[in-house]
Design a protein around this motif. Sequence first.
Motif, PDB file in Angstrom:
ATOM      1  N   ILE A  16       0.831  -1.334  -0.099  1.00  0.00           N
ATOM      2  CA  ILE A  16       0.033  -0.157   0.098  1.00  0.00           C
ATOM      3  C   ILE A  16       0.796   1.398   0.006  1.00  0.00           C
ATOM      4  CG2 ILE A  16      -1.714   1.336   0.946  1.00  0.00           C
ATOM      5  CD1 ILE A  16      -2.499  -1.689   0.195  1.00  0.00           C
ATOM      6  N   VAL A  17       0.665   2.013  -1.004  1.00  0.00           N
ATOM      7  CA  VAL A  17       1.467   3.191  -0.835  1.00  0.00           C
ATOM      8  C   VAL A  17       0.405   4.322  -0.407  1.00  0.00           C
ATOM      9  CG1 VAL A  17       2.469   4.998  -2.489  1.00  0.00           C
ATOM     10  CG2 VAL A  17       2.698   2.389  -3.067  1.00  0.00           C
ATOM     11  N   PRO A  18       1.097   5.289   0.523  1.00  0.00           N
ATOM     12  CA  PRO A  18       0.301   6.425   1.048  1.00  0.00           C
ATOM     13  C   PRO A  18      -0.192   7.273   0.019  1.00  0.00           C
ATOM     14  CG  PRO A  18       2.080   6.071   2.284  1.00  0.00           C
ATOM     15  CD  PRO A  18       2.228   5.261   0.977  1.00  0.00           C
ATOM     16  N   GLN A  27      -2.335   0.423  -4.708  1.00  0.00           N
ATOM     17  CA  GLN A  27      -1.911  -0.725  -4.277  1.00  0.00           C
ATOM     18  C   GLN A  27      -0.654  -0.993  -5.280  1.00  0.00           C
ATOM     19  OE1 GLN A  27      -4.298  -4.217  -3.997  1.00  0.00           O
ATOM     20  NE2 GLN A  27      -5.300  -3.461  -2.185  1.00  0.00           N
ATOM     21  N   VAL A  28       0.535  -1.451  -5.079  1.00  0.00           N
ATOM     22  CA  VAL A  28       1.536  -1.903  -5.969  1.00  0.00           C
ATOM     23  C   VAL A  28       1.856  -3.292  -5.987  1.00  0.00           C
ATOM     24  CG1 VAL A  28       2.283   0.591  -6.255  1.00  0.00           C
ATOM     25  CG2 VAL A  28       3.622  -1.056  -4.627  1.00  0.00           C
ATOM     26  N   LYS A  29       2.341  -3.902  -6.875  1.00  0.00           N
ATOM     27  CA  LYS A  29       3.253  -5.007  -7.136  1.00  0.00           C
ATOM     28  C   LYS A  29       4.513  -4.875  -7.386  1.00  0.00           C
ATOM     29  CE  LYS A  29       3.175  -9.349  -9.788  1.00  0.00           C
ATOM     30  NZ  LYS A  29       2.559 -10.260 -10.643  1.00  0.00           N
ATOM     31  N   VAL A  30       5.518  -5.457  -6.525  1.00  0.00           N
ATOM     32  CA  VAL A  30       6.913  -5.491  -6.763  1.00  0.00           C
ATOM     33  C   VAL A  30       7.486  -6.778  -7.303  1.00  0.00           C
ATOM     34  CG1 VAL A  30       9.326  -4.902  -5.941  1.00  0.00           C
ATOM     35  CG2 VAL A  30       7.169  -3.362  -5.320  1.00  0.00           C
ATOM     36  N   ALA A  49      -7.924  -0.752 -17.850  1.00  0.00           N
ATOM     37  CA  ALA A  49      -8.669  -1.677 -17.360  1.00  0.00           C
ATOM     38  C   ALA A  49      -7.783  -2.668 -16.731  1.00  0.00           C
ATOM     39  CB  ALA A  49      -9.706  -2.325 -18.451  1.00  0.00           C
ATOM     40  N   TRP A  50      -6.777  -2.761 -16.852  1.00  0.00           N
ATOM     41  CA  TRP A  50      -5.771  -3.593 -16.400  1.00  0.00           C
ATOM     42  C   TRP A  50      -5.243  -3.348 -14.851  1.00  0.00           C
ATOM     43  CZ3 TRP A  50      -4.438  -8.216 -17.999  1.00  0.00           C
ATOM     44  CH2 TRP A  50      -4.773  -8.688 -19.104  1.00  0.00           C
ATOM     45  N   SER A  51      -4.234  -4.132 -14.432  1.00  0.00           N
ATOM     46  CA  SER A  51      -4.127  -3.807 -13.079  1.00  0.00           C
ATOM     47  C   SER A  51      -2.456  -4.069 -12.693  1.00  0.00           C
ATOM     48  CB  SER A  51      -4.784  -4.881 -12.140  1.00  0.00           C
ATOM     49  OG  SER A  51      -4.547  -6.195 -12.260  1.00  0.00           O
ATOM     50  N   MET A  52      -2.089  -4.242 -11.439  1.00  0.00           N
ATOM     51  CA  MET A  52      -0.523  -4.770 -11.179  1.00  0.00           C
ATOM     52  C   MET A  52      -0.541  -6.124 -11.390  1.00  0.00           C
ATOM     53  SD  MET A  52      -0.966  -4.787  -7.056  1.00  0.00           S
ATOM     54  CE  MET A  52      -2.176  -5.806  -6.005  1.00  0.00           C
ATOM     55  N   VAL A  69      10.793  -4.105 -10.673  1.00  0.00           N
ATOM     56  CA  VAL A  69       9.574  -3.348 -11.499  1.00  0.00           C
ATOM     57  C   VAL A  69       8.360  -3.011 -10.568  1.00  0.00           C
ATOM     58  CG1 VAL A  69       8.051  -3.784 -13.306  1.00  0.00           C
ATOM     59  CG2 VAL A  69      10.220  -4.773 -13.528  1.00  0.00           C
ATOM     60  N   VAL A  70       7.790  -1.980 -10.390  1.00  0.00           N
ATOM     61  CA  VAL A  70       6.960  -1.496  -9.629  1.00  0.00           C
ATOM     62  C   VAL A  70       5.654  -1.268 -10.334  1.00  0.00           C
ATOM     63  CG1 VAL A  70       5.968  -0.148  -7.559  1.00  0.00           C
ATOM     64  CG2 VAL A  70       8.648  -0.819  -7.891  1.00  0.00           C
ATOM     65  N   GLN A  71       4.728  -2.238 -10.046  1.00  0.00           N
ATOM     66  CA  GLN A  71       3.371  -1.708 -11.049  1.00  0.00           C
ATOM     67  C   GLN A  71       2.211  -1.290  -9.927  1.00  0.00           C
ATOM     68  OE1 GLN A  71       3.958  -6.145 -12.364  1.00  0.00           O
ATOM     69  NE2 GLN A  71       2.530  -5.310 -13.905  1.00  0.00           N
ATOM     70  N   PRO A  72       1.882  -0.058 -10.323  1.00  0.00           N
ATOM     71  CA  PRO A  72       0.674   0.376  -9.275  1.00  0.00           C
ATOM     72  C   PRO A  72      -0.621  -0.249 -10.065  1.00  0.00           C
ATOM     73  CG  PRO A  72       1.479   2.209 -10.656  1.00  0.00           C
ATOM     74  CD  PRO A  72       2.381   0.969 -10.941  1.00  0.00           C
ATOM     75  N   THR A  73      -1.829  -0.259  -9.512  1.00  0.00           N
ATOM     76  CA  THR A  73      -3.175  -0.288 -10.018  1.00  0.00           C
ATOM     77  C   THR A  73      -3.839   0.824 -10.270  1.00  0.00           C
ATOM     78  OG1 THR A  73      -3.434  -2.769  -9.181  1.00  0.00           O
ATOM     79  CG2 THR A  73      -5.428  -1.593  -9.898  1.00  0.00           C
ATOM     80  N   HIS A  74      -4.088   1.415 -11.365  1.00  0.00           N
ATOM     81  CA  HIS A  74      -4.832   2.550 -11.461  1.00  0.00           C
ATOM     82  C   HIS A  74      -6.465   2.479 -11.304  1.00  0.00           C
ATOM     83  CE1 HIS A  74      -0.968   4.598 -12.727  1.00  0.00           C
ATOM     84  NE2 HIS A  74      -0.917   3.809 -13.799  1.00  0.00           N
ATOM     85  N   LEU A  75      -7.006   3.658 -11.170  1.00  0.00           N
ATOM     86  CA  LEU A  75      -8.496   3.628 -10.656  1.00  0.00           C
ATOM     87  C   LEU A  75      -9.204   3.035 -11.903  1.00  0.00           C
ATOM     88  CD1 LEU A  75      -9.192   6.822  -8.881  1.00  0.00           C
ATOM     89  CD2 LEU A  75      -9.155   4.268  -8.076  1.00  0.00           C
ATOM     90  N   ASP A  76      -8.750   3.074 -13.327  1.00  0.00           N
ATOM     91  CA  ASP A  76      -9.711   2.636 -14.438  1.00  0.00           C
ATOM     92  C   ASP A  76      -9.412   1.213 -14.473  1.00  0.00           C
ATOM     93  OD1 ASP A  76      -6.974   2.037 -17.014  1.00  0.00           O
ATOM     94  OD2 ASP A  76      -6.454   3.720 -15.306  1.00  0.00           O
ATOM     95  N   SER A  77      -8.753   0.564 -13.537  1.00  0.00           N
ATOM     96  CA  SER A  77      -8.558  -0.998 -13.473  1.00  0.00           C
ATOM     97  C   SER A  77     -10.088  -1.569 -13.516  1.00  0.00           C
ATOM     98  CB  SER A  77      -7.892  -1.667 -12.444  1.00  0.00           C
ATOM     99  OG  SER A  77      -7.972  -2.990 -12.006  1.00  0.00           O
ATOM    100  N   ARG A  78     -10.373  -2.514 -14.225  1.00  0.00           N
ATOM    101  CA  ARG A  78     -11.846  -3.250 -14.220  1.00  0.00           C
ATOM    102  C   ARG A  78     -12.114  -3.761 -12.844  1.00  0.00           C
ATOM    103  NH1 ARG A  78      -8.690  -6.675 -17.761  1.00  0.00           N
ATOM    104  NH2 ARG A  78      -9.691  -5.662 -19.598  1.00  0.00           N
TER     105      ARG A  78
END
Length: 301
Positions: A16-18, A27-30, A49-52, A69-78
């Motif tokens: 969780i990123v503040p 949220q991110v995946k590393v 529509a994608w995600s981490m 590699v750091v992958q955030p999930t943006h709000l447009d994620s399905r």
Amino acid sequence: MSTPAQHQTIAIKPIIVPAEGREFELQVKVTAPVQGADLPVIVFSHGNAWSMDGYEPLVDRWAAAGFVVVQPTHLDSRRYGIGFDDPRSGTIWRVRISDLHGVLDHLGHVMEQAGLTDRVDRARVALVGHSWGAQTVGTLLGARIVDDAGHPGEDFSRPGVKAGVLIAATGTGDSLTPFAVEHLPFMRPDYSTMSTPALIIAGEKDQSQMSTRGPDWFLDAYHLSPAPKRLMTVPNGGHTLGGIAGEAVAETTDPDPARVVLVADAVSAYLSDALGVSADAWSTFRAAAEAEQGAVLRHKD
């Protein structure tokens, strides 16, 4: 046959990123190689529509090559169910940009949570994005969004980002379809101020449903931005470039594992060069990609 340890990877999620004022927590995946120190970092912005949890064919290969590699999930994620007709969708492009700034602001926290604090080189950070993610990344490299009056908007550029990669990036907004004009008015990038070094990757046969132009629309980020820039046009590539978002995903129109490897290795080679990891990585990759796979590579310095 077992996988050599130097090519093994690990993934940690969710971290969780503040993030203040965000409707859902960021949220991110590393993903990282099992071995190695002084590792460079890629922050990756996904397509619509994608995600981490997407883009493993790219991310795993980058990690095996020595990147964190750091992958955030943006709000447009399905997974959040915010469609184009939702009143919240009109501001998601700004939240996406804030997400990337937030990850960079809290990169130390992210690396600590992933147990990688002593293994990364935070002076070597790059941004990579695909499709909508590429436009998002472009703003942190210096591109601006043109407003309804035709004026370049706010400067979201991020000092300290050494380089970026735009994969299937939105072209200029003068040829948007009626749907895009109505629902995606932010698809009007001005690349004239995108001065950060970058590689642009485009598919030879990528025909966007958001533009009345042909595949050349995806070359604008290269042609209209200042040097230094690199360009790779992928032979016969569509918008998903062989399946970079995942194996056998429904939206892939041009399935080809070799094409995915080409894209992944182009990013690794370019960033190894741009971040000072390996001075001959790009030249070696370029020679092989042109000779063996027919990729078209250009540059301006």
